[in-house]
Design a protein around this motif. Structure first.
Motif, PDB file in Angstrom:
ATOM      1  N   ALA A 299       0.708  -1.453  -0.205  1.00 34.89           N
ATOM      2  CA  ALA A 299      -0.132  -0.173   0.143  1.00 34.89           C
ATOM      3  C   ALA A 299       0.746   1.203   0.055  1.00 34.89           C
ATOM      4  N   GLN A 300       1.972   1.108   0.763  1.00 32.91           N
ATOM      5  CA  GLN A 300       2.795   2.258   0.849  1.00 32.91           C
ATOM      6  C   GLN A 300       3.602   2.573  -0.405  1.00 32.91           C
ATOM      7  N   GLN A 301       3.910   1.520  -0.976  1.00 29.78           N
ATOM      8  CA  GLN A 301       4.828   1.768  -2.215  1.00 29.78           C
ATOM      9  C   GLN A 301       4.089   2.200  -3.519  1.00 29.78           C
ATOM     10  N   LEU A 302       2.697   1.692  -3.396  1.00 30.99           N
ATOM     11  CA  LEU A 302       1.614   2.350  -4.664  1.00 30.99           C
ATOM     12  C   LEU A 302       1.445   3.944  -4.378  1.00 30.99           C
ATOM     13  N   VAL A 303       1.384   4.184  -3.066  1.00 31.92           N
ATOM     14  CA  VAL A 303       0.973   5.762  -2.967  1.00 31.92           C
ATOM     15  C   VAL A 303       2.157   6.552  -3.096  1.00 31.92           C
ATOM     16  N   THR A 304       3.347   6.077  -2.787  1.00 35.01           N
ATOM     17  CA  THR A 304       4.706   6.978  -2.480  1.00 35.01           C
ATOM     18  C   THR A 304       4.841   7.651  -4.105  1.00 35.01           C
ATOM     19  N   GLY A 305       5.030   9.070  -3.904  1.00 25.98           N
ATOM     20  CA  GLY A 305       4.813   9.987  -5.130  1.00 25.98           C
ATOM     21  C   GLY A 305       3.450  10.238  -5.838  1.00 25.98           C
ATOM     22  N   LEU A 306       2.523   9.546  -5.486  1.00 22.67           N
ATOM     23  CA  LEU A 306       1.533   9.697  -6.127  1.00 22.67           C
ATOM     24  C   LEU A 306       0.694  11.280  -5.777  1.00 22.67           C
ATOM     25  N   PRO A 307       0.705  11.790  -4.531  1.00 24.21           N
ATOM     26  CA  PRO A 307       0.423  13.134  -4.690  1.00 24.21           C
ATOM     27  C   PRO A 307       1.106  14.095  -5.587  1.00 24.21           C
ATOM     28  N   GLY A 308       2.459  14.005  -5.413  1.00 20.82           N
ATOM     29  CA  GLY A 308       3.055  14.653  -6.282  1.00 20.82           C
ATOM     30  C   GLY A 308       2.723  14.950  -7.984  1.00 20.82           C
ATOM     31  N   ARG A 309       2.437  13.590  -8.404  1.00 27.44           N
ATOM     32  CA  ARG A 309       2.107  13.282  -9.724  1.00 27.44           C
ATOM     33  C   ARG A 309       0.552  13.995  -9.944  1.00 27.44           C
ATOM     34  N   LEU A 310      -0.170  13.907  -8.951  1.00 26.22           N
ATOM     35  CA  LEU A 310      -1.719  14.587  -9.223  1.00 26.22           C
ATOM     36  C   LEU A 310      -1.359  16.109  -9.087  1.00 26.22           C
ATOM     37  N   GLU A 311      -0.613  16.593  -8.327  1.00 28.16           N
ATOM     38  CA  GLU A 311      -0.667  18.148  -7.917  1.00 28.16           C
ATOM     39  C   GLU A 311      -0.011  18.647  -9.387  1.00 28.16           C
ATOM     40  N   ALA A 312       0.810  18.049 -10.025  1.00 24.65           N
ATOM     41  CA  ALA A 312       1.269  18.453 -11.291  1.00 24.65           C
ATOM     42  C   ALA A 312       0.412  18.690 -12.395  1.00 24.65           C
TER      43      ALA A 312
END
Length: 213
Positions: free
Chosen positions: A157-170
């Motif tokens: 679960a942690q691996q899947l969401v790592t970096g996800l916020p930054g990609r969305l915010e871009a």
């Protein structure tokens, strides 16, 4: 959208309804006010979500900028003197902001990803430590595979969401304009992470049940 912002006349008996340029201005104003209200509500949610960490400081200014930009656009539309100009500016409510199609879903998914990283995973890791102590103390080796799976699901679960916020915010409205499915990969990733977290919680419940038998 055309039906919303391109009213061009009113039927007989509807004299109280604006037509032409006034209708476009009124519809655009209402569309903007709805979006501003939704954005302000999102700002309040983000500001109260202390688990967002640095993402709180990223999202709030973007949301506030959209509020300011939409209010400025409303003023521009109200000052337009031709139907053609008002219609063109009204289209910008959608093409330049994408409040409901992009911005608010991004906020929702960033909160979901940060909740996993900063709330759910730490709680699961803490629980895993306590459960390991209990398994060892009671020599309940039959429950060890469940604990191993709990840890594996948590890590996944942690691996899947790592970096996800930054990609969305871009993401920008132009990205959604070019590809209406641009958010789907992130939705799918977040859903898989939530599923992994649920499986980890279930492992924990099964371990507790096994320990109390």
């Amino acid at each position: 959208m055309a039906a919303t912002v391109a009213a061009v006349g009113a039927p007989a008996g509807a004299a109280t309804q604006p037509s032409g340029l006034p209708a476009v201005k009124q519809a655009a104003h209402l569309a903007i006010e709805r979006r501003v209200a939704s954005l302000n509500a999102a700002i309040a949610v983000v500001q109260s979500s202390t688990f967002l960490g640095a993402d709180q400081g990223t999202l709030v200014p973007v949301l506030q900028s959209d509020v300011s930009g939409l209010r400025q656009l409303d003023q521009t539309i109200q000052n337009d003197t031709t139907l053609q100009a008002a219609r063109a500016d009204a289209r910008r409510i959608f093409t330049e902001y994408r409040v409901y199609a992009l911005m608010l879903p991004v906020v929702h998914m960033v909160r979901g990803a940060d909740a996993i990283t900063n709330v759910i995973v730490p709680k699961l890791d803490d629980a895993a430590g306590h459960l390991q102590d209990a398994i060892t103390k009671r020599n309940a080796s039959n429950l060890q595979p469940l604990l191993d799976d709990l840890r594996a699901q948590t890590a996944a679960a942690q691996q899947l969401v790592t970096g996800l916020p930054g990609r969305l915010e871009a993401l920008e409205p132009a990205d959604w304009n070019a590809n209406h499915a641009v958010l789907q990969p992130s939705r799918d990733t977040l859903q898989r992470a939530r599923l992994d977290a649920r499986r980890a919680r279930q492992d924990g419940r099964d371990i507790v049940a096994g320990l109390t038998r």
